[in-house]
Design an enzyme around this catalytic site. Structure first.
Site, mmCIF file in Angstrom:
data_model
loop_
_atom_site.group_PDB
_atom_site.id
_atom_site.type_symbol
_atom_site.label_atom_id
_atom_site.label_comp_id
_atom_site.label_asym_id
_atom_site.label_seq_id
_atom_site.Cartn_x
_atom_site.Cartn_y
_atom_site.Cartn_z
ATOM 1 N N GLY A 54 -72.414 -0.163 -15.585
ATOM 2 C CA GLY A 54 -73.920 -0.369 -16.402
ATOM 3 C C GLY A 54 -74.806 0.363 -15.231
ATOM 4 N N GLN A 72 -75.662 -7.129 -21.104
ATOM 5 C CA GLN A 72 -75.358 -8.939 -21.437
ATOM 6 C C GLN A 72 -75.274 -8.806 -22.970
ATOM 7 O OE1 GLN A 72 -74.329 -11.077 -19.569
ATOM 8 N NE2 GLN A 72 -74.672 -10.331 -17.314
ATOM 9 N N SER A 77 -71.714 -1.920 -20.197
ATOM 10 C CA SER A 77 -70.603 -1.933 -19.006
ATOM 11 C C SER A 77 -69.423 -2.882 -19.520
ATOM 12 C CB SER A 77 -71.239 -2.780 -17.820
ATOM 13 O OG SER A 77 -70.451 -2.800 -17.016
ATOM 14 N N CYS A 94 -75.628 -10.367 -7.917
ATOM 15 C CA CYS A 94 -76.302 -9.124 -7.091
ATOM 16 C C CYS A 94 -77.219 -9.522 -6.065
ATOM 17 C CB CYS A 94 -77.090 -8.020 -7.983
ATOM 18 S SG CYS A 94 -75.929 -7.825 -9.400
HETATM 19 C C1 LIG Z 1 -74.172 -6.612 -14.780
HETATM 20 C C2 LIG Z 1 -75.294 -5.926 -15.174
HETATM 21 C C3 LIG Z 1 -75.624 -4.444 -14.878
HETATM 22 C C4 LIG Z 1 -74.794 -3.685 -14.219
HETATM 23 O O1 LIG Z 1 -73.548 -3.263 -14.698
HETATM 24 P P1 LIG Z 1 -72.430 -2.871 -13.644
HETATM 25 O O2 LIG Z 1 -71.350 -2.494 -14.324
HETATM 26 O O3 LIG Z 1 -71.924 -4.077 -12.850
HETATM 27 O O4 LIG Z 1 -72.799 -1.897 -12.817
HETATM 28 C C5 LIG Z 1 -76.849 -3.995 -15.514
HETATM 29 N N1 LIG Z 1 -77.598 -4.910 -16.424
HETATM 30 C C6 LIG Z 1 -77.393 -6.089 -16.532
HETATM 31 C C7 LIG Z 1 -78.448 -7.036 -17.422
HETATM 32 C C8 LIG Z 1 -76.223 -6.690 -16.168
HETATM 33 O O5 LIG Z 1 -75.821 -8.043 -16.270
#
Ligand SMILES: *Cc1c(COP(=O)(O)O)cnc(C)c1O
Length: 390
Positions: free
Chosen positions: A70, A186, A206, A332
């Site tokens: 993502g 999400q 993602s 994160c």
């Molecule tokens: C987890 C997340 C991402 C990043 O996705 P990854 O695949 O872990 O890089 C981006 N935006 C939101 C809102 C997320 O919760």
């Protein structure tokens, strides 16, 4: 020790259907670009998943680029847009004169990308939100400038679960003819997303937030969007992302999208019920508990709570010792001492932000788990309050 996973906004377990597709596909090893039966098979299945991505967001046209995450999809949407036109001009530095609009509560993969563009000379507006994490569409409208090149707003917040008024925001973007990107990581599989109805031009998702494995994401882009690749090389992914595709990850993503389409709405009803039970049990037994996030416009599994006179990190640690996995803020930013930028943007003081925990339910959680977790959380908060000098 029995482990109870209540951190689904950080990542999710694989669904059985997804595991099955992975194990059944281990020998589908062809390079999707190869012109022989091995390649054709990989390519055929990859294209099916591309179609599934379009289906789940109700897109009638447009491209889907598979990415590593993502985060990469978000980077591609923002950085890739800076050099418009079909010829890549490698012009991140030409971002001078460009204006980007985003919010103060974005995921770091949008927030930090915007700040990178800012360092390169772009003008960036971070829109404020109210105390529930909600963006007022009027705030967006007022921030638009003649040189605004992109509006990037998340559909649902990963920390507090607040769901933005995307349809209204999309109408404003359309009215001014400005490309509209949404971080739907999400939201996909949890709330309905319709790119036509919501006037969305670019959308990131993602796999691992959706019961598929880590390392696979996708960016949807309307046909009218001209993007420049972040990764140069071969002709894969419509020349938008070089590198041999992560076929196993893509097949797995397809299986998770299919499951979300088939069972998502009923499962989400159940998850929401469990979440509300947990919330109610905690509030029945404890005083000084506050909900962070919007009471209604919120992801069905997200429960971000603030406990008066308690350090969130201490609850987290004590719950972890009891086998219960929750989170403080986002995965994160955990491990850092900084209070959540989302909670502070919602007006909480750093102290109040630090006394919050994020409980996120998802696929596989049961009523029994919720009962155990409720009891542990209540006992833990009572214990900590008894110890607290405050
Ligand atoms: C987890 C997340 C991402 C990043 O996705 P990854 O695949 O872990 O890089 C981006 N935006 C939101 C809102 C997320 O919760």
């Amino acid at each position: 020790m029995r482990l109870i996973y209540l951190d689904h906004n950080a990542t999710t377990p694989l669904r059985p259907e997804v595991k099955k597709v992975i194990t059944d596909s281990l020998d589908v090893f062809g390079n999707a670009s190869s012109l022989h039966p091995f390649g054709y098979e990989a390519k055929k299945r990859l294209e099916q998943v591309r179609k599934q991505v379009l289906d789940i967001i109700h897109a009638t046209e447009g491209q889907v680029v598979f990415t590593s995450s993502g985060s990469e999809a978000n980077n591609l949407a923002l950085k890739g847009l800076v050099c418009t036109g079909t010829q890549c001009r490698h012009t991140l530095c030409e971002s001078e004169g460009f204006h980007f609009i985003t919010t103060e509560v974005e995921h770091p993969s949008v927030y930090q990308t915007a700040s990178c563009l800012k360092h390169l000379g772009a003008d960036v507006t971070y829109l404020p939100v109210d105390s529930s994490g909600m963006l007022d569409p009027e705030t967006l409208e007022k921030s638009i400038q003649p040189n605004t090149v992109l509006i990037s707003i998340m559909i649902a917040n990963n920390e507090v679960g607040t769901i933005m008024p995307v349809k209204e925001l999309g109408l404003i973007a359309r009215k001014f003819g400005i490309p509209f990107h949404v971080d739907a990581v999400q939201a996909i599989g949890k709330v309905p997303v319709d790119v036509d109805e919501m006037n969305i031009d670019l959308l990131s998702l993602s796999g691992h937030k959706l019961n598929a494995p880590k390392g696979i994401g996708a960016l949807y882009a309307r046909q009218t969007m001209h993007l420049c690749p972040l990764i140069h090389g071969g002709h894969q992914e419509l020349n938008l992302r070089a590198g041999t595709e992560n076929t196993l990850g893509i097949f797995a993503l397809g299986a998770s999208l299919e499951a979300a389409m088939n069972h998502g709405p009923q499962e989400m009803e159940q998850i929401k019920k469990l979440r509300d039970q947990l919330h109610q049990k905690i509030c029945e037994k404890l005083d000084g508990v506050h909900l962070n996030g919007h009471p209604e416009q919120r992801l069905p599994g997200t429960l971000n709570l603030r406990f008066d006179k308690i350090d969130g990190a201490a609850i987290l640690e004590m719950l972890a010792m009891q086998g219960i996995a929750v989170s403080s803020g986002s995965a994160c930013s955990s491990g850092s001492d900084n209070p959540s930028h989302v909670l502070t943007a919602m007006g909480l003081t750093p102290e109040k932000a630090r006394s919050s925990i994020r409980i996120s339910l998802g696929y596989g959680n049961t009523e029994e788990e919720i009962n155990i977790a409720a009891k542990s959380i209540i006992d833990t908060v009572n214990k900590l309050r008894a110890l607290s000098p405050l």
